[in-house]
Write an enzyme that holds these catalytic residues in place. Structure first.
Site, PDB file in Angstrom:
ATOM      1  N   GLU A 109      52.575  36.440  48.370  1.00 44.89           N
ATOM      2  CA  GLU A 109      53.729  35.690  48.912  1.00 44.89           C
ATOM      3  C   GLU A 109      54.903  35.741  47.941  1.00 44.89           C
ATOM      4  O   GLU A 109      56.060  35.886  48.348  1.00 44.89           O
ATOM      5  CB  GLU A 109      53.269  34.248  49.167  1.00 44.89           C
ATOM      6  CG  GLU A 109      54.348  33.241  49.464  1.00 44.89           C
ATOM      7  CD  GLU A 109      54.823  33.278  50.898  1.00 44.89           C
ATOM      8  OE1 GLU A 109      55.039  34.391  51.406  1.00 44.89           O
ATOM      9  OE2 GLU A 109      54.998  32.194  51.480  1.00 44.89           O
TER      10      GLU A 109
ATOM     11  N   THR B 167      63.718  35.098  53.174  1.00 40.21           N
ATOM     12  CA  THR B 167      63.422  33.891  52.394  1.00 40.21           C
ATOM     13  C   THR B 167      64.070  33.958  51.013  1.00 40.21           C
ATOM     14  O   THR B 167      64.638  32.973  50.527  1.00 40.21           O
ATOM     15  CB  THR B 167      61.902  33.710  52.247  1.00 40.21           C
ATOM     16  OG1 THR B 167      61.344  33.584  53.550  1.00 40.21           O
ATOM     17  CG2 THR B 167      61.558  32.463  51.440  1.00 40.21           C
TER      18      THR B 167
HETATM   19  N1  HSE Z   1      59.298  26.491  51.453  1.00 34.84           N
HETATM   20  C1  HSE Z   1      59.783  27.838  51.623  1.00 34.84           C
HETATM   21  C2  HSE Z   1      61.291  27.805  51.684  1.00 34.84           C
HETATM   22  C3  HSE Z   1      59.215  28.387  52.903  1.00 34.84           C
HETATM   23  O1  HSE Z   1      61.834  26.917  52.330  1.00 34.84           O
HETATM   24  O2  HSE Z   1      61.921  28.653  51.057  1.00 34.84           O
HETATM   25  C4  HSE Z   1      59.637  29.793  53.207  1.00 34.84           C
HETATM   26  O3  HSE Z   1      59.332  30.107  54.574  1.00 34.84           O
END
Ligand code: HSE
Length: 325
Positions: free
Chosen positions: A143, A196
């Site tokens: 990830e 992301t």
């Molecule tokens: N918690 C992470 C973010 C999740 O908000 O960047 C990414 O899908």
């Protein structure tokens, strides 16, 4: 030299293992990087096969229109498998197939699901019995490559299912939380992408103190609301003072879609992870179906974008082995 007992254990090992890991919604408003919930669908499947050679001999990917890297050093599933091999001290050689069911850069935890499925499949193939925390840590390696950060809020629910609070740290700690019996999640995934990594970079490193106060108040309130089955508290607390206000500009039509979800009867709504998907918490499946349709309409009207919708119960399971040969 392989001793007798090791030889018979090795002989009994499977030749290949296929694992499904589900998509997930994360953050849920106030829980940036710490809350996530598994969905019933979609999901990714990963097959890990014993091979001849050294380490990871090949990575093939389907369902991604050729966009997921097949270089083991850049592929989430392969990095997770490598993590498992290292943990088990194994010199085994494996080939990996990744079948993407989760759209890329959708905010539905696609790279986390591939990484989780890879870790679980490799562990089963090698007869290891890594515990859930070790599997989570291996998945997080995969990830991290995609998002550039260490967070397990998608990987944890994808691994164990349900609603999970995941406490960062070494090791991370997964805390499954109950949800009200009638909780159903509606998701609209617009046909656009938000990386992301980019959605994290625009957040910067600091937040105003009062935004922190609101956020940790809401996160604490969300946990209490879930434990008490208190819908009023859950709905009030699914509110993001930190990331969503900054990220909303990455998702054309976001404010209208959120408003449409609430107008159609959602208890609460917000970005799923780093977006662009929008999730809504609803009471019962008929309400969630209405809300999902309203969100898709709003994406079309406000941004001219079509969406896929998902309606899922909150008790969706986590990763599961589909086939062992
Ligand atoms: N918690 C992470 C973010 C999740 O908000 O960047 C990414 O899908």
């Amino acid at each position: 030299m392989v001793r007798g007992a090791e030889m018979s254990k090795r002989d009994a090992l499977p030749r290949s293992v296929r694992v499904f890991a589900p998509a997930s919604v994360s953050n849920l408003g106030c829980g940036f990087d710490i809350f996530g919930m598994a969905l019933e669908r979609p999901g990714d499947e990963v097959v890990v096969r014993a091979a001849i050679g050294t380490g990871i001999v090949s990575v093939t990917v389907t369902g991604d229109l050729g966009r997921v890297p097949t270089d083991p050093a850049r592929n989430a599933a392969a990095l997770a498998v490598e993590g498992v091999l290292a943990r088990l001290g194994s010199a085994a050689s494996v080939a990996i197939e990744v079948h993407k069911g989760i759209p890329m850069a959708s905010g539905l935890g696609g790279s986390a699901a591939s990484a989780v499925a890879g870790a679980v499949a490799a562990d089963a193939l090698l007869g290891g019995d890594l515990d859930r925390t070790a599997l989570l840590e291996c998945a997080m390696i995969g990830e991290r490559k995609g998002s550039g950060a260490n967070h397990a809020d998608n990987a944890a629910p994808s691994l164990i299912g349900g609603f999970v609070l995941v406490l960062p740290g070494a090791p991370p700690k997964m805390v499954p939380l109950p949800t009200p019996d009638d909780l159903v999640v509606a998701v609209a995934h617009p046909h656009m992408e938000v990386e992301t990594r980019q959605a994290r970079e625009i957040l910067g490193d600091t937040i105003p103190l009062m935004a922190g106060v609101r956020q940790w108040g809401n996160a604490a309130g969300m946990v209490a609301g879930l434990l008490q089955g208190d819908w009023e508290l859950i709905a009030r607390c699914m509110c993001d003072a930190v990331a969503e206000p900054v990220r909303a500009r990455l998702v054309p039509g976001f404010e209208q879609v959120k408003a449409a979800a609430l107008d159609a009867g959602a208890e609460a709504a917000g970005l799923s992870g780093s977006g662009p998907s929008v999730l809504a918490l609803c009471r019962g499946r008929p309400a969630a179906e209405r809300v999902a349709a309203a969100m898709a309409r709003a994406f079309r009207d406000a941004a001219g974008v079509n969406s896929d919708t998902v309606v899922s119960g909150a008790h969706a399971g986590g990763a599961r082995i589909l086939e062992i040969e």
